[in-house]
Design a protein around this motif. Structure first.
Motif, short mmCIF file in Angstrom:
data_model
loop_
_atom_site.label_atom_id
_atom_site.label_comp_id
_atom_site.label_asym_id
_atom_site.label_seq_id
_atom_site.Cartn_x
_atom_site.Cartn_y
_atom_site.Cartn_z
N GLY A 109 -2.74 41.58 5.47
CA GLY A 109 -4.12 41.65 5.92
C GLY A 109 -4.44 40.44 6.77
O GLY A 109 -3.56 39.70 7.21
N ASP A 163 0.47 46.41 1.69
CA ASP A 163 -0.44 47.49 2.06
C ASP A 163 -1.25 47.05 3.28
O ASP A 163 -1.43 45.86 3.54
CB ASP A 163 -1.34 47.87 0.89
N GLU A 165 -4.28 46.80 3.98
CA GLU A 165 -5.45 45.96 3.73
C GLU A 165 -5.05 44.56 3.24
O GLU A 165 -5.89 43.67 3.16
CB GLU A 165 -6.35 46.61 2.69
N LYS A 167 -3.99 43.74 0.21
CA LYS A 167 -4.41 43.46 -1.17
C LYS A 167 -3.23 43.37 -2.12
O LYS A 167 -3.27 42.62 -3.10
CB LYS A 167 -5.39 44.53 -1.64
#
Length: 668
Positions: A109, A163, A165, A167
């Motif tokens: 991210g 992932d 995002e 996270k």
């Protein structure tokens, strides 16, 4: 878009830095020698200029492209800095943990950076190298080591997936020194790790698909038998889908390091594997369920494919790189290919070897880092943004160096004594008639899975500036020349690989370019070993040798390297590459055990915090040289690893090298 790029890159070219078609191997003709001799002799450039580090190194954009991470040096110490491109907030700067070497970093991210580091630890009555993954959180400015609460084994930085995002991440590590690696889902905010795939006997390498599902595992049951486990989705149990031995053909094994991705929801993916007709690495389709290789997707002309990646969904190849006379890129995405063509056209010309690279991209390819460089130009970095297709200057790698004052490296070939054709890079000192010049042979490190690339090299340019011819042999075993050339280097440390260096010297002597009585060896890591061993094995050839972080005791080095490997076959393959027949006594090719043969001066340098080559490799050798009454110099560089993180350390290297060569192989 292309027009503005053309204009900016044309303006960015430095004097003496126009570029022509990328060079293939060239014959060193009398015309080339005369042209080089006709150049003005450049002024003597201070060592401090060559030692100057770039403001930013290893520049990597965040997924949004709003931030970038880079390595920097502050007061002799190495840090990582994260800042916004628009400068809207204060950058976050943190130090790489003391006594640790930097390996790599990846964005998770826009708010976290995952940093891999390595450290030497006690192991099996000796030492080994352990790796760890550090979470750097931009919101809290905290650093946490992944695997908290586990008594981890040596390998702790095997990042399988993050992932989109940022996270969570999938990380494979040994929960303890007694376990095979398991796969954990790590909550990057809390650093809590939950096991998603348990350890399986013999499986050392795990792979996840593009959705973050662990689907594939690979490892060696013992030193000679391997197996592969696979599942179609997370509801299935892993099953053994293939077994084999080290006697299998490479096309059937599909070893762990050949896989680069496979897509979610399908058994299909891509691998790098050896083409039967050329013996070179190429990209193939591959079915993981049936263990079958499919059609060839891409083969580089005359070279191995070094690296490739797919589109984000894993269904298509996005980009591949390879190296012939220099590094090349092949974009499969039409928009990226068009942009690369515009950049390449912008630097075309008639002289030099300037090239341009897209070194980092954000997720949607709207922000990119562009590097323009050449063998005689450290280069400069730009930021390109699609919203306003201009190149904004970011930083220069070394503003104190001008291409007009530096030497051009040329890609050449010569023939070794057994008929093997050896590629090399030859750099001639500007402004000197090419007759009876002093020579420095500069072998690369590794020695396997490594090669020189013909781009800017501060050691090469420093030596050429001092008046030396520099030869960088791509000796047998060097990367990217195909399976046969690689295997020709197996078990040839100190033997045929060393012959290739000597034969390069003889080629230049025969041409009359260098004086046979004015040659020294200089190298780092394996190159340091080759320098020490060359001076020991053939003292009649060389006037001196210089080693930075080199190996003197091959049995000790082999044990340390094998200690740091988990996979049984990985250890055995490395032993075979270095030693060959297990009855071979590596002490016979170790400088430490052959000091009586040494007749020329030696200089050793080593970082006290080196995690790649044990500092005792130089310490033990220096002690033995002293006891034997040999001519030597030894310098330990405090707080440095397997390279230089500070300008002070790099300048020490150049100052000592300058003085040593002037004393024992003067250029004038």
């Amino acid at each position: 878009m292309a027009g503005s790029l053309l204009a900016q890159l044309a303006q960015a070219q430095s004097p003496g830095g126009a570029a022509g078609a990328p060079p293939q191997a060239v014959e060193i003709t009398d015309a080339i020698l005369a042209q080089n001799a006709s150049r003005p002799v450049p002024a003597r450039i201070p060592t401090s200029v060559f030692a100057t580090p770039a403001d930013f190194r290893n520049i990597v954009l965040s997924p949004s492209g709003q931030r970038f991470a880079a390595r920097i040096t502050i007061e002799g110490k190495e840090y990582i800095r994260i800042r916004r491109l628009d400068g809207a907030d204060q950058p976050w700067t943190f130090q790489i943990p003391a006594k640790m070497d930097f390996n790599y970093y990846r964005w998770a991210g826009d708010d976290r950076l995952l940093v891999s580091v390595g450290q030497m630890v006690p192991w099996d009555d000796d030492e080994a190298r352990a790796t760890r993954l550090v979470i750097a959180d931009l919101t809290t400015h905290k650093l946490q080591v992944v695997g908290k609460g586990y008594e981890m084994g040596l390998r702790g930085d095997d990042l399988l997936w993050t992932d989109p995002e940022g996270k969570t991440a999938l990380v494979a590590f040994q929960p303890s020194i007694y376990d095979y690696p398991a796969v954990f889902s790590v909550d990057l905010a809390t650093n809590r790790a939950s096991k998603v795939v348990g350890s399986m006997p013999s499986v050392w390498n795990w792979y996840a698909d593009t959705a973050g599902v662990v689907r594939y595992g690979y490892g060696w049951v013992d030193a000679h038998h391997w197996q592969m486990v696979y599942r179609k989705d997370p509801t299935e149990r892993f099953k053994v889908v293939a077994r084999g031995t080290d006697k299998d053909d490479d096309a059937a094994k599909f070893a762990r390091d050949k896989t680069f991705t496979f897509a979610a929801g399908t058994d299909e993916g891509f691998i790098l594997d050896t083409a039967a007709d050329t013996g070179r690495s190429a990209i193939y389709r591959y079915n993981f369920a049936t263990h079958q290789r499919g059609e060839m997707v891409f083969a580089a002309p005359g070279a191995d494919v070094d690296w490739a990646s797919t589109t984000e969904d894993g269904k298509s190849v996005f980009v591949a790189t390879f190296t012939d006379s220099r590094d090349r890129v092949r974009w499969f995405d039409p928009a990226m290919a068009e942009l690369q063509a515009a950049l390449d056209k912008a630097i075309s010309g008639t002289l030099g070897d300037r090239e341009v690279w897209i070194t980092s991209r954000n997720r949607d390819n709207t922000v990119m880092v562009v590097h323009v460089m050449a063998s005689n130009d450290p280069g400069r970095y730009f930021i390109w943004q699609a919203a306003s297709p201009t190149l904004a200057p970011l930083t220069k790698r070394n503003p104190g160096l001008k291409p007009a004052d530096l030497a051009v490296s040329r890609y050449v070939h010569y023939t070794a004594r057994d008929g093997t054709v050896i590629p090399a890079y030859l750099t001639l000192p500007p402004g000197r008639p090419a007759k009876g010049l002093p020579l420095i042979i500069l072998p690369h490190g590794g020695p396997y899975f490594v090669r020189d690339h013909g781009d800017y090299d501060s050691d090469v340019q420093f030596l050429a500036n001092r008046g030396y011819v520099v030869l960088q042999p791509q000796f047998r075993g060097s990367e990217s020349y195909g399976k046969s050339f690689e295997e020709a280097g197996h078990a040839q440390w100190g033997r045929a690989m060393q012959d290739d260096l000597d034969d390069g010297m003889d080629w230049l002597v025969k041409r009359g370019i260098v004086d046979a009585k004015r040659t020294c060896l200089v190298g780092s890591s394996y190159g340091g070993y080759a320098a020490l061993w060359g001076a020991t094995r053939n003292p009649e050839r060389y006037r001196c040798a210089v080693s930075f972080a080199g190996i003197s005791d091959m049995p000790r080095s082999l044990k340390y390297q094998m200690n740091s490997m988990g996979d049984k076959q990985e250890r055995e393959e490395w032993r075979q590459q270095v030693q060959g027949d297990p009855t071979v006594d590596l002490r016979a090719f170790s400088p430490l055990f052959n000091i009586d043969r040494l007749k020329v001066p030696i200089m050793l340098l080593h970082g006290t915090d080196d995690q790649t080559v044990q500092p005792k490799q130089s310490r033990l050798y220096a002690d033995a040289l002293k006891a034997a009454g040999k001519s030597y110099e030894y310098y330990e560089i405090a707080n440095e690893g397997h390279g230089f993180s500070s300008q002070e350390s790099a300048q020490l290297w150049y100052d000592k090298l300058d003085a040593f060569l002037a004393a024992h192989n003067p250029a004038q």
